[in-house]
Design a protein around this motif. Structure first.
Motif, PDB file in Angstrom:
ATOM      1  N   TYR A 236       1.113  -1.361  -0.461  1.00  0.00           N
ATOM      2  CA  TYR A 236      -0.090   0.224   0.254  1.00  0.00           C
ATOM      3  C   TYR A 236       1.242   1.397   0.322  1.00  0.00           C
ATOM      4  O   TYR A 236       0.684   2.131  -0.173  1.00  0.00           O
ATOM      5  CB  TYR A 236      -1.108  -0.008   1.157  1.00  0.00           C
ATOM      6  CG  TYR A 236      -1.657   0.792   1.741  1.00  0.00           C
ATOM      7  CD1 TYR A 236      -2.960   1.248   1.137  1.00  0.00           C
ATOM      8  CD2 TYR A 236      -1.534   2.578   2.311  1.00  0.00           C
ATOM      9  CE1 TYR A 236      -3.789   2.203   0.948  1.00  0.00           C
ATOM     10  CE2 TYR A 236      -2.480   3.209   2.738  1.00  0.00           C
ATOM     11  CZ  TYR A 236      -3.706   3.443   1.129  1.00  0.00           C
ATOM     12  OH  TYR A 236      -4.097   4.406   1.823  1.00  0.00           O
ATOM     13  N   LEU A 260      -2.371  -6.671  -4.044  1.00  0.00           N
ATOM     14  CA  LEU A 260      -3.835  -6.020  -2.673  1.00  0.00           C
ATOM     15  C   LEU A 260      -3.663  -4.544  -2.861  1.00  0.00           C
ATOM     16  O   LEU A 260      -3.998  -3.557  -2.865  1.00  0.00           O
ATOM     17  CB  LEU A 260      -4.256  -6.839  -2.162  1.00  0.00           C
ATOM     18  CG  LEU A 260      -5.311  -7.274  -1.643  1.00  0.00           C
ATOM     19  CD1 LEU A 260      -6.004  -6.895  -2.485  1.00  0.00           C
ATOM     20  CD2 LEU A 260      -5.515  -6.518  -0.221  1.00  0.00           C
ATOM     21  N   ILE A 263      -3.289  -1.750  -4.976  1.00  0.00           N
ATOM     22  CA  ILE A 263      -4.063  -1.641  -6.082  1.00  0.00           C
ATOM     23  C   ILE A 263      -5.040  -0.982  -5.161  1.00  0.00           C
ATOM     24  O   ILE A 263      -5.303   0.401  -6.119  1.00  0.00           O
ATOM     25  CB  ILE A 263      -4.605  -3.346  -6.160  1.00  0.00           C
ATOM     26  CG1 ILE A 263      -3.988  -4.004  -7.105  1.00  0.00           C
ATOM     27  CG2 ILE A 263      -6.245  -2.846  -6.440  1.00  0.00           C
ATOM     28  CD1 ILE A 263      -4.647  -4.904  -7.838  1.00  0.00           C
ATOM     29  N   ARG A 264      -5.167  -1.073  -4.180  1.00  0.00           N
ATOM     30  CA  ARG A 264      -5.750  -0.121  -2.891  1.00  0.00           C
ATOM     31  C   ARG A 264      -5.452   1.455  -2.441  1.00  0.00           C
ATOM     32  O   ARG A 264      -5.925   2.203  -2.893  1.00  0.00           O
ATOM     33  CB  ARG A 264      -6.040  -0.407  -1.844  1.00  0.00           C
ATOM     34  CG  ARG A 264      -6.509  -0.337  -0.680  1.00  0.00           C
ATOM     35  CD  ARG A 264      -7.724   0.030  -0.516  1.00  0.00           C
ATOM     36  NE  ARG A 264      -8.087   0.979   0.303  1.00  0.00           N
ATOM     37  CZ  ARG A 264      -9.261   1.033   0.113  1.00  0.00           C
ATOM     38  NH1 ARG A 264      -9.998   0.934  -1.212  1.00  0.00           N
ATOM     39  NH2 ARG A 264      -9.949   2.268   0.371  1.00  0.00           N
ATOM     40  N   PHE A 291      -9.583 -11.019  -6.176  1.00  0.00           N
ATOM     41  CA  PHE A 291      -8.931  -9.236  -6.254  1.00  0.00           C
ATOM     42  C   PHE A 291     -10.292  -8.446  -6.864  1.00  0.00           C
ATOM     43  O   PHE A 291     -10.619  -9.053  -8.055  1.00  0.00           O
ATOM     44  CB  PHE A 291      -7.881  -8.908  -6.578  1.00  0.00           C
ATOM     45  CG  PHE A 291      -7.270  -9.304  -4.792  1.00  0.00           C
ATOM     46  CD1 PHE A 291      -7.238 -10.528  -4.383  1.00  0.00           C
ATOM     47  CD2 PHE A 291      -5.443  -9.532  -5.194  1.00  0.00           C
ATOM     48  CE1 PHE A 291      -6.448 -10.567  -2.836  1.00  0.00           C
ATOM     49  CE2 PHE A 291      -4.573 -10.074  -4.035  1.00  0.00           C
ATOM     50  CZ  PHE A 291      -5.090 -10.682  -3.376  1.00  0.00           C
ATOM     51  N   SER A 292     -10.094  -7.154  -7.028  1.00  0.00           N
ATOM     52  CA  SER A 292     -11.057  -5.928  -7.863  1.00  0.00           C
ATOM     53  C   SER A 292      -9.279  -4.983  -8.079  1.00  0.00           C
ATOM     54  O   SER A 292      -9.320  -4.252  -7.782  1.00  0.00           O
ATOM     55  CB  SER A 292     -11.544  -5.351  -6.892  1.00  0.00           C
ATOM     56  OG  SER A 292     -12.412  -5.962  -6.031  1.00  0.00           O
ATOM     57  N   PRO A 293      -9.435  -5.743  -9.704  1.00  0.00           N
ATOM     58  CA  PRO A 293      -9.615  -7.039 -10.515  1.00  0.00           C
ATOM     59  C   PRO A 293      -9.038  -7.419  -9.824  1.00  0.00           C
ATOM     60  O   PRO A 293      -8.393  -7.576  -9.676  1.00  0.00           O
ATOM     61  CB  PRO A 293      -9.010  -6.544 -11.309  1.00  0.00           C
ATOM     62  CG  PRO A 293      -7.868  -5.532 -11.508  1.00  0.00           C
ATOM     63  CD  PRO A 293      -8.149  -4.402 -10.260  1.00  0.00           C
TER      64      PRO A 293
ATOM     65  N   ARG B 264     -16.776  -9.108  -4.891  1.00  0.00           N
ATOM     66  CA  ARG B 264     -16.401  -8.799  -6.039  1.00  0.00           C
ATOM     67  C   ARG B 264     -17.161  -9.452  -6.882  1.00  0.00           C
ATOM     68  O   ARG B 264     -17.686  -8.311  -7.632  1.00  0.00           O
ATOM     69  CB  ARG B 264     -15.248 -10.418  -6.159  1.00  0.00           C
ATOM     70  CG  ARG B 264     -15.224 -10.790  -7.630  1.00  0.00           C
ATOM     71  CD  ARG B 264     -14.090  -9.430  -8.243  1.00  0.00           C
ATOM     72  NE  ARG B 264     -14.084  -9.298  -9.846  1.00  0.00           N
ATOM     73  CZ  ARG B 264     -14.260  -8.550 -10.623  1.00  0.00           C
ATOM     74  NH1 ARG B 264     -13.592  -7.245 -10.134  1.00  0.00           N
ATOM     75  NH2 ARG B 264     -14.135  -8.138 -11.943  1.00  0.00           N
ATOM     76  N   PHE B 290      -6.884  -4.333   3.802  1.00  0.00           N
ATOM     77  CA  PHE B 290      -6.536  -3.190   1.826  1.00  0.00           C
ATOM     78  C   PHE B 290      -7.591  -4.109   1.237  1.00  0.00           C
ATOM     79  O   PHE B 290      -7.022  -3.956  -0.182  1.00  0.00           O
ATOM     80  CB  PHE B 290      -5.240  -3.687   1.747  1.00  0.00           C
ATOM     81  CG  PHE B 290      -3.766  -3.201   2.605  1.00  0.00           C
ATOM     82  CD1 PHE B 290      -3.917  -1.456   2.532  1.00  0.00           C
ATOM     83  CD2 PHE B 290      -3.566  -3.802   3.933  1.00  0.00           C
ATOM     84  CE1 PHE B 290      -3.044  -1.250   3.463  1.00  0.00           C
ATOM     85  CE2 PHE B 290      -2.835  -3.479   4.772  1.00  0.00           C
ATOM     86  CZ  PHE B 290      -2.454  -1.941   4.596  1.00  0.00           C
ATOM     87  N   SER B 292     -10.450  -3.686  -1.429  1.00  0.00           N
ATOM     88  CA  SER B 292     -11.595  -2.639  -1.884  1.00  0.00           C
ATOM     89  C   SER B 292     -13.096  -2.543  -1.226  1.00  0.00           C
ATOM     90  O   SER B 292     -13.607  -3.301  -1.960  1.00  0.00           O
ATOM     91  CB  SER B 292     -11.043  -2.569  -2.827  1.00  0.00           C
ATOM     92  OG  SER B 292      -9.726  -2.366  -3.283  1.00  0.00           O
TER      93      SER B 292
END
Lengths: 343, 343
Positions: A236, A260, A263-264, A291-293, B264, B290, B292
């Motif tokens: 992060y 991760l 991304i956050r 995860f997103s994405p 998700r 972390f 989302s």
DNA sequence: TGCATCAGAGTGAACGCTCACATCTGCCCA
DNA sequence: TGGGCAGATGTGAGCGTTCACTCTGATGCA
């Protein structure tokens, strides 16, 4: 009551080999032969012994066996006290593989991978007369400790320094990182930024090397490395830096949790993955797909590492020696976190 | 060469207690007394013995000790072959705690937690004459196997059936789930949906119970439960269902990975967390912060479980018996995945 | 017929420790 | 002066195996 007393009195001493022998009308040595599958025992005798064993509920005393043979059927493992996905997966796979070969696994965790902690853990295992030792030694300091261990101890290192002598099994970090970086370059990115693991880990060093090599071969600019530990939190923090630089369009994170976190951080500054920034991780933790994405990542073969480690260790227990290196290539798992750059 | 030969010849047999005794000019028994910290040894003698030990590089043979005492300084652990965060964390903490008390930990993984696998693993540990056994037994089938183990084996279950007799240490799943659900209700939600873990796990059952009780006490409607395993993948599938129902505004997932999958799935249907749906997880995996958005979750005290387990086991090794239940309450970790409902 | 061979079994001595008990000091107090 | 006592140490047995032998009878073959 009466019966229970008798039973209790009889259980004061657990049945030993001589008790089985007496009941079966043979010598203790014959019982031993049956137990160890020695060929020269008549079938009829064998059955009589087995029946006696069952009747008495006899269980061999491993301590006595270890005492006389000087070797236990145990493998000692030294590992760091962490819940990191890689080492944990490897350990679980190894325990299963060892059990299948009739070996018990005794694990000794150390808080830090420094020389003296590792040495103490190894000493502990040697006190126990383990048949062999596996050290999950991903750092330089751990490797130093290994150098001091007498060569007559069967020992295999996992994730250690590929340059060191001795037996080592490891994921090919460099090749994996190379493939990950290539994947991003092939998507059309000018260059790829890297969030590295802790620099004293061989895994991290190898991944950084593979990343750099891919950029060099492609003639791409080599940006400065963001150094981190393996945690999402440090990913992060690295991500916060990267998010401020508009020319960052592709990132290779040294593991999925770093990815991760990154991304956050990117999301918080309005930079979306993969539209604005593409990212690739390493490890393929089971959650990476959600995860997103969903995260594109490199999947190491932990089962393979475990199996190789065991077979190498067994060979060394049998007396083989000398350097021996086995590496396994990770696989690219493409998902949605990589796209072509917008321009 | 000459020197090496001599050294090799001398190393044919490792030094034993009698060798130390001879060098120190005392009896083997005195050496034993020094080793075991027996008080009645003169300081001067003690030093002489220690010097001899150091000079010879003597290491006590644990097998011999185990043979004569009938008990090893080893604790056997039976665990499932998984990398689930909860059991893994607990195991790591336990190994560290046990090492601090001078116990080695031998781990036996089983593929499935059925009766015969557990029984076989326990038998294996008993063959090794372990001092005590810990079974991480989160399912009903594992619990059955435990019932058949003779009561004279010091044994502590972790995460088993709180209703069973015997020694058990567990996180208070029900209280944790209750708190999580209350947290969502207090944010203003009419009711809370639940994505449950596998129904044969006590952890899952306890969490479902706590969730239901919180709704009942609040007089809220009790929606049907989405049943899943512990994986993000199954959380995703459950989330796909929930995402289709517009009246779902709050979800309590039985662990963080289920929550991740659900988030998700919700995102893919355009339902955002926490704006449209609030969600609470369980476990507080290091990455949860972390996700989302960062996930509100319940944090169990794994170190506490490990410590309690060890102390309970040591007590049973000392001869204590009878039922004994210790539960630890998890803590709510509020983050950003919970908000008031829009309406 | 005689003798080597071999399968099948037994004997006793380790292995390295702890336990129970025996022994030897030196010192105190009657 | 000697009996008792406690601290310091030694002695020998035994824990339950395996290892290296030995022993016995059957078999094969010259």
């Amino acid at each position: 009551m009466q019966v229970e007393d008798t039973a209790a009195a009889a259980r004061v001493r657990e049945p030993a080999m001589t008790d089985v022998a007496r009941l079966a009308g043979v010598s203790h040595q014959t019982v031993s032969r049956v137990l160890n599958g020695h060929p020269n025992v008549r079938e009829q005798t064998r059955l009589r012994v087995r029946a006696a064993i069952a009747e008495l509920g006899y269980r061999p005393n491993r301590a006595a066996r270890t005492l006389v043979t000087g070797r236990s059927q145990q493998i000692g493992v030294v590992a760091q006290n962490s819940t990191l996905y890689g080492p944990t997966s490897m350990l679980a796979a190894f325990e299963l593989a060892a059990a299948a070969q009739g070996f018990a696994v005794s694990v000794r965790r150390v808080r830090v991978l420094d020389r003296s902690s590792i040495a103490a853990a190894v000493e502990h295992h040697r006190d126990q007369r383990v048949a062999g030792i596996v050290v999950i030694a991903p750092t330089a300091s751990a490797d130093e400790a290994l150098a001091e261990i007498p060569a007559d101890v069967p020992l295999v290192a996992v994730d250690g320094d590929p340059g060191r002598g001795g037996a080592l099994v490891t994921v090919d970090q460099e090749e994996g990182a190379f493939a990950a970086t290539r994947h991003l370059l092939e998507a059309g990115h000018q260059t790829v930024w890297h969030i590295s693991g802790p620099s004293d880990w061989f895994d991290a060093a190898g991944r950084a090397r593979g990343w750099r090599r891919a950029l060099q071969e492609a003639g791409a600019e080599i940006p400065p490395v963001s150094s981190a530990d393996w945690s999402a939190a440090s990913g992060y923090r690295a991500g916060q830096m990267l998010a401020r630089m508009p020319d960052v369009t592709a990132v290779f994170a040294a593991n999925d949790h770093l990815a991760l976190g990154a991304i956050r951080a990117l999301a918080e500054r309005g930079r979306r993955v993969p539209r604005d920034v593409s990212i690739v991780g390493f490890d393929d933790v089971p959650e990476a797909e959600f995860f997103s994405p969903p995260l594109t990542t490199m999947r190491p073969d932990f089962d393979g590492v475990a199996t190789e480690t065991l077979s190498l260790l067994l060979a060394r227990i049998e007396g083989e020696s000398g350097p021996s290196l086995r590496t396994l290539n990770p696989t690219l798992i493409p998902r949605e976190s990589v796209a072509a750059p917008r321009d």
